[in-house]
Design a protein around this motif. Structure first.
Motif, short mmCIF file in Angstrom:
data_model
loop_
_atom_site.label_atom_id
_atom_site.label_comp_id
_atom_site.label_asym_id
_atom_site.label_seq_id
_atom_site.Cartn_x
_atom_site.Cartn_y
_atom_site.Cartn_z
N GLY A 81 0.79 -1.21 0.00
CA GLY A 81 0.00 0.00 0.00
C GLY A 81 0.82 1.27 0.00
O GLY A 81 0.27 2.36 -0.14
N GLN A 82 2.15 1.13 0.15
CA GLN A 82 3.01 2.31 0.13
C GLN A 82 4.24 2.14 -0.76
O GLN A 82 4.97 3.11 -0.99
CB GLN A 82 3.48 2.65 1.55
CG GLN A 82 4.28 1.54 2.22
CD GLN A 82 4.64 1.85 3.66
OE1 GLN A 82 5.07 2.96 3.96
NE2 GLN A 82 4.46 0.88 4.55
N ARG A 83 4.45 0.94 -1.27
CA ARG A 83 5.61 0.70 -2.13
C ARG A 83 5.15 0.02 -3.42
O ARG A 83 4.29 0.52 -4.11
CB ARG A 83 6.66 -0.13 -1.38
CG ARG A 83 7.14 0.53 -0.09
CD ARG A 83 8.24 -0.28 0.54
NE ARG A 83 8.51 0.17 1.90
CZ ARG A 83 9.38 -0.40 2.72
NH1 ARG A 83 10.08 -1.46 2.32
NH2 ARG A 83 9.56 0.06 3.94
N ASN A 84 5.72 -1.14 -3.69
CA ASN A 84 5.41 -1.83 -4.93
C ASN A 84 4.52 -3.03 -4.65
O ASN A 84 4.68 -3.71 -3.63
CB ASN A 84 6.71 -2.31 -5.60
CG ASN A 84 6.53 -2.55 -7.09
OD1 ASN A 84 5.50 -2.19 -7.66
ND2 ASN A 84 7.51 -3.15 -7.72
N ALA A 85 3.57 -3.29 -5.51
CA ALA A 85 2.66 -4.41 -5.34
C ALA A 85 3.43 -5.73 -5.34
O ALA A 85 4.38 -5.90 -6.11
CB ALA A 85 1.61 -4.41 -6.45
#
Length: 565
Positions: free
Chosen positions: A295-299
């Protein structure tokens, strides 16, 4: 072993890449000023790192990453990411971090300190007078604290997977989360990690939850302060914007979170409150099949055993910088943001967009907890029961050989461990539909005690018989009507327990699927045990268990699932 919905505090360590790719500029292109001391009106200076691009002599916007975690020199990467995109990157540490921990109080000083940090930034010749903020978890919270009194230079915030103190950290619906002690022990005080056996020791000896730090061998002031505020009281409420302050937040906001993010409840609540009290709020919300990291970086392509749709492969950190470029540099608005609410439908490989949360669905599926036997457990029926009845459940808190344990390491699994709970399932659905949003409901229960903690897990039973975890609710019944005021239940009386603070999830429900609800109450080592005596739960011990908890789950209990057909 941990619940997947336990809030996980991620520590930002140094790395050589950004967005999964190397920085565009080599390290030699950055000018780094470490241990800068920023003055504040309180007299307590803030430690900071300033990162600029060499050769960039013109004033540019500044990006502030405010954090409560310090990991070492590698933290400069947090500033390099911004400098690499022709901003000035500032990493500022919470009061007391990297200086003197006697000045540290989590969540309490962010509003005033960040205002002073931004004031200092605007006085520097390298800043053009525009400041943006981004980052997740505690850093996400800090942006909402800064928004209580917005500095004129703060042009936008990007709170990602933002916690809301007292609302979902260190409590979720007034039930302590599993890492309430380890958070400060590991991340702030930097003590040796708590021994892995500690939860089991606490469970086996039946001591009070308040004594958990003493049991660990080291008293923890942060843990003890939090324990003294079990309600969502004025202490917690004062740390985030009031209704009047939300109404004055007129800068653009981008919030991101995930269906399986431990902080989703708060990220969603910030959005709800901002848009409720400011009808013209310029606030975009993005949510998909992500956990606290995604939710704040990469999936993550594999999310606890679930392969996310190709459409869901979004880099939230890149999205944050696209937003900052849009607001601070006049770049095009990120293509994903087609409306205020943007959500990915699991299994459908599409993103959908809505002007607000109320317009996502066109129907509601109301399901009652009946006494009829179904193919598995009891039937979740679509009609209100004609006669009053109930399903009984017994929980013996003194019995430490068995647990009412909710735990699933993966989202998809072959068999469901009912673990002394009560299972309800629907009949198979005769057509496809979409579930999108947060379920609500009302449980009616009679108990022989004064309180209980409700655990309710919602699953999709796939056409092939496997289980897919959609979401879980946990909440203290005595706070269900008002999370700021405890209202004990009356033994033997039929009580209403509203269920309303639940997670948003969007998924295609295929024909032949069924819904399942596993209803239980906590009795395991990973969440506090509510013995129901009526005493403050933190002070209860196994001696307060007395006779087993007897529950009657009445058949007019229901949940409402938002759907689109």
């Amino acid at each position: 072993m941990k619940s997947i919905f336990m809030l996980i505090t991620f520590v930002f360590a140094g790395t050589v890449s950004v967005f999964g790719q190397k920085l565009k500029s080599p390290d030699t292109d950055f000018m780094i000023q470490d241990s800068i001391m920023i003055p504040t009106r309180s007299g307590v200076p803030i430690s900071a790192i300033i990162v600029r691009k060499k050769g960039n002599h013109r004033p540019v916007p500044a990006i502030l990453f405010y954090t409560t975690y310090y990991e070492g020199p590698g933290d400069a990467i947090l500033g390099k990411r911004s400098a690499d995109r022709d901003y000035v990157g500032i990493v500022a540490y919470a009061r007391g971090i990297r200086t003197d921990l006697k000045n540290y109080s989590p969540y309490e000083h962010e509003g005033s300190d960040i205002y002073d940090i931004i004031e200092w930034i605007t006085q520097q010749k390298w800043c053009n007078g525009k400041v943006g903020m981004l980052g997740g978890s505690y850093t996400g919270f800090s942006q909402w604290a800064a928004a209580k009194k917005i500095h004129p230079a703060l042009k936008t915030i990007v709170p990602q997977v933002a916690v809301m103190p007292g609302f979902d950290m260190p409590y979720e619906n007034n039930v302590p989360i599993g890492n309430i002690l380890s958070w400060s022990n590991d991340n702030i005080y930097k003590y040796p990690p708590l021994r892995r056996s500690l939860p089991f020791e606490w469970f086996d000896n039946g001591s009070s939850f308040r004594s958990l730090d003493s049991l660990s061998g080291r008293q923890n002031p942060i843990f003890r302060k939090w324990i003294d505020h079990p309600a969502y009281d004025r202490y917690w409420q004062s740390l985030v914007p009031s209704p009047e302050e939300y109404a004055r937040i007129n800068i653009p906001v981008l919030s991101t979170t995930g269906y399986y993010d431990g902080s989703q409840l708060s990220a969603l609540e910030y959005f709800k409150l901002h848009t409720r009290y400011n009808k013209n709020a310029d606030h975009y919300f993005v949510i998909g099949p992500y956990d606290h990291i995604g939710g704040q970086r990469n999936a993550q392509p594999d999310l606890m055993g679930y392969t996310i749709d190709p459409a869901a492969h979004i880099n939230m950190r890149e999205l944050a910088y696209e937003w900052l470029d849009f607001i601070l540099k006049g770049a095009p608005k990120p293509a994903l943001l087609k409306d205020k609410v943007n959500y990915q439908v699991m299994g459908a490989n599409i993103w959908k967009h809505s002007p607000d949360l109320t317009k996502i669905n066109n129907d509601t599926l109301t399901l009652y907890l009946t006494e009829k036997r179904g193919s598995q457990g009891y039937l979740l029926g679509k009609k209100h029961p004609r006669r009053a009845s109930f399903i009984p459940q017994t929980v013996d808190f003194k019995d430490r050989n068995n647990q009412n344990n909710y735990f699933t390491p993966t989202l998809i699994f072959d068999t469901l461990d009912v673990s002394n709970g009560v299972l309800y399932t629907t009949d198979a659905f005769d057509s496809d539909f979409e579930m999108s949003g947060s379920f609500t409901g009302n449980l009616f229960a009679s108990i022989n005690k004064k309180d209980l903690d409700v655990s309710l897990a919602l699953y999709q039973i796939l056409p092939n018989g496997r289980y897919f975890l959609l979401t879980r609710y946990v909440g203290r019944a005595s706070y269900a009507k008002d999370n700021s005021k405890r209202q004990l239940l009356q033994a033997g009386r039929k009580e209403s327990i509203p269920v309303h603070t639940t997670r948003f999830v969007s998924k295609k429900i295929a024909k032949g699927s069924r819904f399942a609800i596993l209803l239980n109450t906590n009795k395991h080592p990973f969440e506090e045990i509510n013995y129901g005596s009526g005493k403050e739960v933190h002070d209860e011990t196994i001696r307060d268990a007395q006779e087993p908890l007897q529950i009657k789950w009445h058949t007019d209990s229901f949940i409402k699932i938002p759907v689109r057909k």
